[in-house]
Design an enzyme around this catalytic site. Structure first.
Site, short mmCIF file in Angstrom:
data_model
loop_
_atom_site.label_atom_id
_atom_site.label_comp_id
_atom_site.label_asym_id
_atom_site.label_seq_id
_atom_site.Cartn_x
_atom_site.Cartn_y
_atom_site.Cartn_z
N HIS A 148 -1.43 -1.19 -9.93
CA HIS A 148 -2.07 -1.89 -8.82
C HIS A 148 -2.64 -3.25 -9.28
O HIS A 148 -3.83 -3.53 -9.12
CB HIS A 148 -3.18 -1.04 -8.20
CG HIS A 148 -3.50 -1.44 -6.78
ND1 HIS A 148 -3.95 -0.56 -5.84
CD2 HIS A 148 -3.43 -2.64 -6.15
CE1 HIS A 148 -4.15 -1.18 -4.69
NE2 HIS A 148 -3.83 -2.45 -4.85
N ARG A 172 0.84 -1.19 0.00
CA ARG A 172 0.00 0.00 0.00
C ARG A 172 0.88 1.24 0.00
O ARG A 172 1.92 1.28 0.67
CB ARG A 172 -0.92 0.03 1.24
CG ARG A 172 -2.06 -0.98 1.22
CD ARG A 172 -3.11 -0.61 0.16
NE ARG A 172 -4.27 -1.50 0.21
CZ ARG A 172 -4.39 -2.60 -0.49
NH1 ARG A 172 -3.41 -3.00 -1.29
NH2 ARG A 172 -5.50 -3.32 -0.41
N GLU A 187 -5.09 6.80 -7.17
CA GLU A 187 -5.25 5.81 -8.23
C GLU A 187 -6.59 6.03 -8.93
O GLU A 187 -7.61 6.16 -8.25
CB GLU A 187 -5.17 4.39 -7.65
CG GLU A 187 -3.81 4.08 -7.06
CD GLU A 187 -3.72 2.67 -6.46
OE1 GLU A 187 -4.72 1.91 -6.55
OE2 GLU A 187 -2.66 2.33 -5.91
#
Length: 336
Positions: A294, A247, A275
Site C-alpha cells: 500500500h 482499494r 493490512e
C-alpha cells in the site's frame, strides 16, 4: 473572514514537516495565524474540541479525528477544513456541510504518484521483471532466469481503466503517452469528457473481456463494492494482467485468489482486505502476483504537493476566490 485567519494544524508535527516544505510553511504563516497541537501524537476528537475554538481554518490529514458533535459545538468560527490527504469520508459528517463549512482536499496531489506506480507495475508485469530478479538472486543459471519468456511492450496494447477520477485521468495520460489504446469504464464519464481524454468509454463487461491489461482506479463507494467478483474476473482473457492500486474494496479478494491460483491471469496488487497482509495469506505464495505494501501514493514529491496544495487553497480562501479542489456534500457518494 479575517485578513489572516487563525489556522489550526490538527496533525502531529512530524507529519506536518513531511507535507509542508519550508517554503510552504513560510507561505502559510504569511497567509494565516498558525497554531499547532501540543504533542507528537494523532489527535482525538477531545483534542480537536479543546483547540478548535476561534479557529477559522483547520488543516487536517492522516491521523486527524472525526468532526463529531462535540468538535462542532466548540468550532465557533470554523469556515474551512483543508484536508492534506485524500479521502475525507471518515472525517466529515453531513453536519459540517449543513453549517456551511467549506471543504477541500489534496487527492489531486497524490494522484500522479499512484498513476506512476500503476504504470510501473503494468510494465513490470508485461516484462516479468520480478520473476527474473528472483531467479537471478536465487543463483539460478542465466538461461534459466530468463525462462524463455518473451516480454511485451505497452505500446500498442489496449489498456482498460476502471475509474476516471484524479488518479484514473493521470494514469490515462501516462499510458497514452507510451502509445497504448485506452478503454474506460466510469458511469460518470461524459461522452465529451471521454473524447477530451482520448479514450473509448465502454461498459464494464466489454472492458474486462476486451482488455488484456486492466487498471483499477475507482473509489470505494456503495456501488463499487466487489464490482469485480467471480463472474467479472472470469471475463478477463487468459494471461490478462490486473493492477489494483486503488482499494481492495473493489475486488472480491477470495474470488481473485481462486482465479490467480488457477494460473489463468496475473495481478499486481498494492491494496488488500487486511493490512498488513497476513504472513500466511495465499497471495504471498503465488508466483503470478506482484505485491507492494500500500505504497502507490508514497513519494516525496506527492507529500510536498499535498502540503503546497493546501497552502494554495487557503490562499484562495483568504483572497475570496473559489477553491480549486472544493468538496461538496453532493460529491461524497461518488468519492473515495
Amino acid at each position: 473572514m479575517t485578513t489572516r485567519p487563525r489556522t489550526l494544524v490538527a496533525i502531529k508535527p512530524s507529519l506536518y514537516q513531511v507535507l509542508f516544505s519550508p517554503e510552504a510553511d513560510a507561505a502559510l504563516h504569511t497567509l494565516a495565524e498558525v497554531t499547532f497541537g501540543p504533542q507528537e501524537a494523532d489527535w482525538s476528537p477531545a483534542d480537536l474540541a479543546a483547540h478548535i475554538g476561534g479557529a477559522e481554518v483547520v488543516i487536517t490529514g492522516w491521523g486527524s479525528p472525526t468532526f463529531d458533535a462535540t468538535v462542532l459545538q466548540s468550532a465557533d468560527r470554523l469556515r474551512l477544513i483543508a484536508h492534506s490527504a485524500g479521502s475525507i469520508k471518515h472525517l466529515i459528517p453531513p453536519a459540517v456541510f449543513e453549517r456551511g463549512v467549506a471543504m477541500t482536499h489534496a487527492a489531486a496531489a497524490i494522484a500522479p504518484a499512484v498513476a506512476e506506480m500503476s504504470l510501473l507495475l503494468t510494465m513490470l508485469m508485461l516484462r516479468q521483471a520480478h520473476k527474473m530478479y528472483r531467479s537471478l538472486k536465487a543463483g539460478e543459471p542465466w538461461a534459466a532466469a530468463s525462462g524463455g519468456f518473451m516480454g511485451q511492450e505497452l505500446a500498442g496494447q489496449r489498456v482498460g481503466v476502471i475509474g476516471a477520477g484524479y488518479t484514473g485521468r493521470c494514469f490515462i495520460q501516462l499510458v497514452r503517452a507510451v502509445g497504448a489504446e485506452v478503454w474506460v469504464y466510469d458511469p460518470y464519464l461524459s461522452t465529451e469528457r471521454a473524447a477530451a481524454l482520448g479514450v473509448q468509454a465502454v461498459a464494464l463487461d466489454a472492458l474486462l473481456a476486451g482488455c488484456r491489461i486492466v487498471s483499477l482506479q475507482a473509489p470505494s463507494t456503495a456501488e463499487t463494492h466487489h464490482m469485480l467478483s467471480r463472474r467479472e474476473l472470469g471475463l478477463l482473457p487468459d494471461g490478462a494482467i490486473l493492477v489494483n492500486t486503488a482499494r481492495s474494496w473493489l475486488v472480491d479478494e477470495a474470488a481473485l485468489v481462486d482465479e490467480l491460483s488457477s494460473g489463468r491471469i496475473q495481478a499486481a496488487l498494492d491494496v488488500f482486505d487486511q493490512e498488513p497482509l497476513p504472513e500466511d495469506h495465499p497471495l504471498r505464495g503465488l508466483d503470478n502476483v506482484f505485491l507492494t505494501p500500500h505504497v502507490a501514493g508514497a513519494s516525496a514529491q506527492a507529500r510536498r504537493r499535498q502540503g503546497q496544495t493546501m497552502v494554495d487553497e487557503i490562499g484562495r480562501y483568504v483572497a475570496g476566490e473559489p477553491l480549486r479542489y472544493r468538496v461538496t456534500r453532493e460529491m461524497l457518494d461518488t468519492m473515495a
